[in-house]
Design an enzyme around this catalytic site. Structure first.
Site, PDB file in Angstrom:
ATOM      1  N   GLU A 110      32.632  33.557  64.129  1.00  0.00           N
ATOM      2  CA  GLU A 110      33.807  33.517  65.020  1.00  0.00           C
ATOM      3  C   GLU A 110      33.541  33.895  66.477  1.00  0.00           C
ATOM      4  O   GLU A 110      34.496  34.096  67.232  1.00  0.00           O
ATOM      5  CB  GLU A 110      34.963  34.358  64.430  1.00  0.00           C
ATOM      6  CG  GLU A 110      35.452  33.801  63.091  1.00  0.00           C
ATOM      7  CD  GLU A 110      36.652  34.525  62.490  1.00  0.00           C
ATOM      8  OE1 GLU A 110      37.055  35.578  63.008  1.00  0.00           O
ATOM      9  OE2 GLU A 110      37.192  34.029  61.484  1.00  0.00           O
ATOM     10  N   GLU A 162      37.031  29.133  55.924  1.00  0.00           N
ATOM     11  CA  GLU A 162      37.721  30.417  55.721  1.00  0.00           C
ATOM     12  C   GLU A 162      39.218  30.175  55.715  1.00  0.00           C
ATOM     13  O   GLU A 162      39.748  29.544  56.631  1.00  0.00           O
ATOM     14  CB  GLU A 162      37.433  31.407  56.865  1.00  0.00           C
ATOM     15  CG  GLU A 162      36.338  32.393  56.620  1.00  0.00           C
ATOM     16  CD  GLU A 162      36.363  33.554  57.634  1.00  0.00           C
ATOM     17  OE1 GLU A 162      37.453  34.046  57.946  1.00  0.00           O
ATOM     18  OE2 GLU A 162      35.287  33.938  58.097  1.00  0.00           O
TER      19      GLU A 162
END
Length: 820
Positions: A398, A495
């Site tokens: 991320e 995710e």
């Protein structure tokens, strides 16, 4: 127990102190007889000064590195060794203070996490300073083996085997790399023989080792007349490996024999234009076959790594494979897992998306830091690259998105500094090392990413969540999770997920009676995600009545049950949406080729996104995963009043099947109508529409049905006993369902070989039937199901010895109407 009640905060002082490990030992050999003696640490956590006989022989600052210190001139017959640790918390704070030029966010975790600050300044398990599903236990100590190595002439440090398929020659070959420490002052010549008996392959090479760190790379061509069996992911074939013996006979005398396994598989990450869509595909081809990745995300299995045994790993990974998973992402805020983890994945066919250990933060790039990272990456790639299970290296978790979406509110004028640091760390260092050390598998710089499009935009794309490229992470705790229109039609979902509470038996071990309510201090303390407990109840409330029992413990247990039902049903809806979207493009979006929900396992006993509780117990979500990841599955969704059913298949051949659609009225175990559609073709490895009917037509056809009074179940049946799980589709919220009656659920238990048979009986339709045997370790063949027949047989697979009597005493049966 550090996990008991509030001990994570009470024991905080331990990590703020400095600790020294020391001992006296006798050397079991004559130290004067060896050219070189090393003190080797496979893993030190984290910042330490190492002394032997009061001489500093080295320092450590990276938990993920392997350290070897030359102690030839220091070692004696009797020795005193010390490892003087510095508090990781104070070291990280000091490193941050010294970084004066500009700040490197985030400084601290959110207050709910009760964690420590500046974890991005230390090369240590990032989540050990806390995370939104885990406690803060910044450990310090020796977390892997320590040994002394003494040798003359040369010593083998790393040995790896990677397969390649040479298309032009239609032949497999193996690249064998051996890295040595050569202590002699002259080159050492010798011969290396590689033997793989099962493949009738034996080759001998003449080699020469140069002084210093010498490396030999050998290419072994596999005998063309031998039929090579490839390594396949779980559900797609066998995980064949071949025993291989490599013998080094060098002029300096002694020989080394290395026994290893050779696996044959190729992996490609395919990013190509898609007809009828802007952007690029993003999927994995294994041995030339496109594979839909089904699985989850792996976090550390414990805050204390020495508690993670082979058995712990085997239980969790086997549970993943048993739920029809073929892939896990080893997330970048934990640790590079131990060798046994990857060995088990090789053996049971779990593909690994391997992050480097950087997550949700920006990182410094001063020279010392980069040097430490380079050593870490070099060591980990060399250690792990022989594993066929690893299919991808990913630079971080991320961090592309963090810069792109400006998580840390960096003023525009200062953005360039952070972009430069990002490129320096992940592109110029990590990527360069990976490309030079391992050509056998793909590399991406971040997750989520737009892949090649991110590269084109200078490695940080404007929107890393773009559904036309790469992978996405997606979380939404406000919208109704039964509504599929809120989910992204992404190329790859790496995710996504929803929280739930672990079962009462898991919580009970670390709490006391006053903690057993949803609003207790303990319940708030364990919830590390902002507003997490409220979000769960809100999501439950969309479709279920909230518990109102006046008995606080019953109310707590009912709430736990409903959060697990909600989590299972939400993740099912989202995952089925991703699986059903693999073959079609709608308005330029689709061709989804991966669904990895967040998260597989738990680090402690707390509410989290996991489907396996701490200790390995299956939540209802994990039982649902067994079905929503099944190789053959019918998936239903409603669009503008029309019911669509898709046939989803991971099987390698087209199937001619019968679709059975059954409509029940909630108040009766007798179906109100049944439809069998024969000759349904479900194509291999695809998702195709197989049924379409307006809901009003279904209800009319099945007289006396309304949305609130009826429920639809359906399954696919083929020849030779081929059958999909039975799936369900709710026509209304269950809190609005009409005709549901409280049922008498009973179970009789008997032993059969190594398993236990539970025969369940019900007097009425029972939604979300849950069997729970408390702390008895094991799993059921099915759980959390909609029971629409009087009788159902469920098998219990124990993980430790138990008895019918123990199971009877521990069993609780719950279905939706038991919640009051």
């Amino acid at each position: 127990d550090p996990y008991y009640r509030f001990n994570d905060v009470i024991y905080r002082w331990i990590s703020l102190d400095n600790w020294t490990y020391s001992r006296t030992f006798k050397t079991p050999f004559d130290v004067r007889k060896w050219q070189k003696v090393n003190l080797v640490f496979e893993g030190v956590d984290t910042v330490a000064q190492i002394l032997l006989n009061n001489v500093t022989v080295g320092r450590t600052d990276n938990m993920f590195n392997r350290y070897s210190f030359d102690i030839t001139s220091v070692i004696k017959e009797v020795n005193f060794v010390e490892v003087r640790f510095l508090s990781a918390v104070s070291y990280a704070a000091e490193q941050s203070r010294c970084h004066k030029a500009y700040s490197i966010p985030p400084a601290c975790p959110p207050p709910e996490q009760k964690g420590e600050c500046h974890v991005n300044f230390i090369r240590k398990e990032q989540c050990s300073f806390s995370w939104d599903w885990g406690p803060s236990f910044p450990t310090q100590g020796i977390w892997k083996d320590v040994r002394i190595e003494a040798y003359d002439h040369y010593h083998l440090i790393y040995f790896s085997v990677t397969p390649f398929f040479v298309k032009s020659a239609q032949q497999w070959c193996l690249e064998i790399e051996s890295i040595f420490d050569v202590v002699s002052s002259k080159p050492i010549a010798g011969r290396v023989t590689v033997n793989i008996p099962k493949l009738q392959t034996q080759q001998t090479f003449s080699v020469k080792l140069q002084p210093g760190e010498g490396s030999i790379v050998l290419l072994v061509n596999i005998n063309k007349t031998s039929a090579v069996e490839a390594w396949w992911p779980n559900g797609h074939g066998k995980q064949t490996g071949y025993n291989m013996k490599t013998t080094f006979v060098m002029e300096a005398g002694y020989q080394i024999e290395k026994f290893s396994k050779a696996y044959f598989r190729t992996v490609e990450l395919v990013q190509e234009p898609i007809p009828g869509s802007p952007g690029l595909s993003f999927y994995f081809r294994i041995n030339g076959r496109p594979i839909f990745l089904k699985g989850s995300n792996w976090i550390p299995a414990d805050s204390f790594q020495d508690r993670v045994t082979y058995d712990t790993l085997r239980l969790l990974l086997k549970s993943a494979a048993d739920a029809n998973m073929n892939a896990l992402r080893v997330w970048g805020g934990g640790v590079y897992e131990q060798d046994e983890f990857y060995d088990i994945c090789d053996e049971i066919g779990i593909m690994i998306w391997q992050d480097f250990m950087f997550a949700c933060a920006l990182y410094p790039t001063d020279q010392n830091y980069l040097a430490s990272v380079r050593a870490e990456v070099l060591h980990q790639v060399r250690r792990l690259k022989s594993h066929p299970s690893i299919i991808l290296w990913s630079g971080n978790n991320e961090n592309e998105a963090a810069i792109s979406s400006n998580w840390f509110s960096i003023p525009r004028a200062e953005r360039e500094i952070y972009i430069r640091d990002y490129l320096m760390l992940y592109v110029k260092n990590i990527r360069e090392i990976v490309l030079s050390e391992d050509r056998s598998r793909p590399f991406i710089a971040s997750s989520p990413t737009n892949g090649l499009e991110s590269v084109k935009e200078g490695w940080i794309s404007q929107d890393p969540y773009d559904t036309h490229y790469g992978d996405t992470h997606f979380y939404d705790y406000n919208d109704d999770c039964w509504n599929w229109t809120v989910y992204p039609k992404t190329r790859f979902a790496s995710e996504y997920g929803f929280q739930s509470w672990p079962s009462f038996s898991t919580i009970e071990k670390v709490s006391s009676a006053e903690d057993w309510s949803y609003t207790s201090n303990f319940s708030l303390h364990r919830q590390h995600h902002d507003s997490g407990n409220i979000q769960m109840l809100q999501e439950v409330g969309y479709h279920f009545k909230l518990p109102q029992s006046t008995d606080p413990v019953k109310r707590f247990k009912d709430t736990i049950y409903l959060t697990q039902v909600m989590q299972a049903q939400c993740t099912k809806t989202e995952t089925e949406f991703y699986r059903a979207g693999q073959s079609e493009i709608i308005k330029g979006e689709g061709h989804t080729m991966g669904a990895l929900y967040w998260q597989l396992n738990d680090i402690w006993q707390a509410p989290s996104w996991a489907s396996l509780e701490y200790g390995g117990k299956w939540k209802l979500l994990h039982y649902f995963a067994q079905n929503f990841f099944a190789p053959l599955l019918p998936v239903a969704y409603e669009d503008q009043g029309v019911l669509y059913i898709y046939g989803v298949s991971d099987l390698h051949v087209d199937q001619k099947l019968t679709l059975r659609v059954v409509v029940h009225i909630w108040s009766s175990l007798e179906p109100v109508c049944t439809l069998a559609k024969e000759g349904v073709i479900v194509k291999a490895q695809s998702a195709v529409p197989i049924y379409k009917e307006s809901i009003s037509d279904v209800l009319e056809r099945c007289r006396n049905c309304t949305r609130k009074s009826c429920v639809i179940t359906f399954c696919l049946v083929g020849e030779d006993g081929l059958q999909s799980p039975t799936n369900h589709f709710f026509l209304s919220s269950l809190k609005d369902a009409v005709g549901l009656e409280k049922t008498q659920l009973t179970a009789s238990i008997s032993k059969q070989d190594d398993t236990y048979i539970f025969v369940l009986q019900t007097t009425a339709i029972a939604p979300f039937v849950s069997l729970d045997v408390g702390s008895i370790k094991g799993r059921f063949s099915d759980n959390g199901f909609l029971m629409t027949e009087k009788k159902k047989v469920v098998v219990f697979y124990p993980w430790e010895p138990t008895s019918v009597e123990e199971l009877e005493n521990s069993l609780t049966l719950t279905s939706l109407l038991d919640v009051v």
